[in-house]
Design an enzyme around this catalytic site. Structure first.
Site, PDB file in Angstrom:
ATOM      1  N   TYR A   1       0.843  -1.214   0.000  1.00 29.75           N
ATOM      2  CA  TYR A   1       0.000   0.000   0.000  1.00 29.75           C
ATOM      3  C   TYR A   1       0.873   1.256   0.000  1.00 29.75           C
ATOM      4  CZ  TYR A   1      -2.256   3.968   2.229  1.00 29.75           C
ATOM      5  OH  TYR A   1      -2.658   5.237   2.535  1.00 29.75           O
TER       6      TYR A   1
ATOM      7  N   TYR B   1      -0.772  12.256   4.902  1.00 28.80           N
ATOM      8  CA  TYR B   1      -1.633  12.224   6.084  1.00 28.80           C
ATOM      9  C   TYR B   1      -1.009  11.410   7.203  1.00 28.80           C
ATOM     10  CZ  TYR B   1      -5.094  12.985   2.315  1.00 28.80           C
ATOM     11  OH  TYR B   1      -5.777  13.416   1.224  1.00 28.80           O
TER      12      TYR B   1
ATOM     13  N   GLY C   1       5.304  -5.334  12.162  1.00 28.45           N
ATOM     14  CA  GLY C   1       5.338  -4.193  11.236  1.00 28.45           C
ATOM     15  C   GLY C   1       5.111  -2.852  11.919  1.00 28.45           C
TER      16      GLY C   1
END
Ligand code: UD1
Length: 331
Positions: free
Chosen positions: A148, A176, A292
């Site tokens: 992503y 963001y 992660g």
């Protein structure tokens, strides 16, 4: 000024459409409802009492997009449409690369065809390298850890090449941090299907009794209370950042801005604040670290403040209150 908003019924997109309408921009939305519902359109109308155009379709579809540009006289585009779930992107990388990158390429091709070269692109704080020092500044080294985030970083690079090839483009990339909260009306917000991955949506499901207990992913990080620290930003403040970015599109070139508050809150800060402002208990237990995850990150937002005039007005209390208000109205 007429703005095309791709993904305008999503979480950040819908709040941005509200701000655009309230600031008297004309709005055209393109969305395929792949991760949203069509009621959002009615709710935007209820909040603003203003009308806008809507086209159902996927931004990858150049024919459909051309039709939109043919009919509407678009001055600038805010491009939100894209897949955004990190875990899903790890399981389905090709779907993410194909969707996020193809939509952007199709959009830019059609924009160029219709001589529209003003673009605001939705990027993410996860383009920064996990080893960067804090607070994160726009020019710090980049490095992604999942498909992503890689799609967002690749698109940033594609957009830069696009500007180099044609200096007519004005491109603002907004990175963001962690958007939470909801419009104070409780009519639009974030309500993911199934078991949420992100902290606030999970807390909300616990608050309304749909899930039993929040698992705090680790309390042994090197942070003030051992739990992960993030820069949470109210989605309405984030949406307002896009309005500021439109003014900046008078500058030709490509530029990058962090949209965060510059303040980090821990998982337990969020739980405690949520409990105290809403007068409700959130069951939680301490679990293992999520793979992660990193201990801490927050923005240096001074560039957006200085060049865009961006300033947040909402507090962490507002974020917790507005999120709860939204879920109560949308159980
Ligand atoms: C993630 C995405 C980011 C996206 C953001 C949306 C990653 C690496 N990044 O950020 O691209 O913009 O969501 O808000 O996934 N936590 C718990 N229990 C939970 C859920 C979360 O303790 O059930 C903790 C996490 O460990 C983290 C914090 O809460 O410390 C925030 O997590 P989350 O809301 O998922 O956001 P990020 O992982 O920061």
């Amino acid at each position: 000024m007429k703005i095309l908003v791709t993904g305008g019924t999503g979480f950040i997109g819908s709040h941005t459409v509200v701000e655009l309408l309230e600031n008297n921009y004309e709005v055209v939305i393109v969305d395929d409802f792949s991760n949203s519902k069509k009621e959002v359109l009615d709710n935007i109308k209820k909040i603003t009492n203003k009308s806008f155009s809507f086209y159902k379709g996927n931004v990858k579809d150049e024919e459909m997009l051309s039709l939109v540009f043919e009919k509407e006289n678009i001055d600038a585009v805010i491009h939100f449409a894209g897949f955004k779930a990190i875990g899903e992107s790890v399981d389905n990388p090709l779907m993410y690369y194909e969707n996020n990158i193809d939509t952007t390429i199709s959009l830019c091709k059609v924009m160029d065809k219709y001589n529209c070269h003003k673009l605001i692109f939705s990027s993410t704080a996860t383009v920064y390298d996990v080893n960067d020092e804090l607070p994160l500044k726009e020019d710090f080294p980049k490095g992604t850890t999942n498909p992503y985030s890689s799609t967002k970083l690749m698109i940033e690079r594609i957009l830069k090449d696009l500007y180099v090839s044609n200096n007519d483009w004005s491109i603002v990339v907004l990175r963001y941090f962690n958007p939470i909260g909801a419009h104070e009306s409780g009519l639009i917000g974030e309500n993911p299907q199934g078991i949420p991955n992100n902290l606030m949506p999970y807390i909300l499901k616990v608050a309304i009794g749909e899930l039993e207990c929040l698992t705090v992913f680790g309390n042994d990080y090197d942070t003030k209370d051992g739990t992960g620290v993030r820069d949470y930003i109210h989605v309405v403040d984030l949406a307002k950042g896009h309005i500021k970015a439109i003014d900046y599109l008078t500058n030709k070139g490509i530029d990058y801005f962090n949209l965060g508050t510059g303040v980090g809150y821990s998982v337990l800060d969020i739980v405690n604040t949520f409990e105290s402002v809403n007068g409700i208990k959130i069951n939680y237990k301490i679990g293992k670290r999520r793979s992660g995850d990193i201990a801490e990150y927050y923005a240096d937002s001074s560039k957006a403040e200085k060049l865009l005039g961006f300033k947040v007005t909402k507090t962490i209390e507002d974020m917790c209150k507005d999120s709860y208000n939204y879920i109560l109205k949308n159980k």
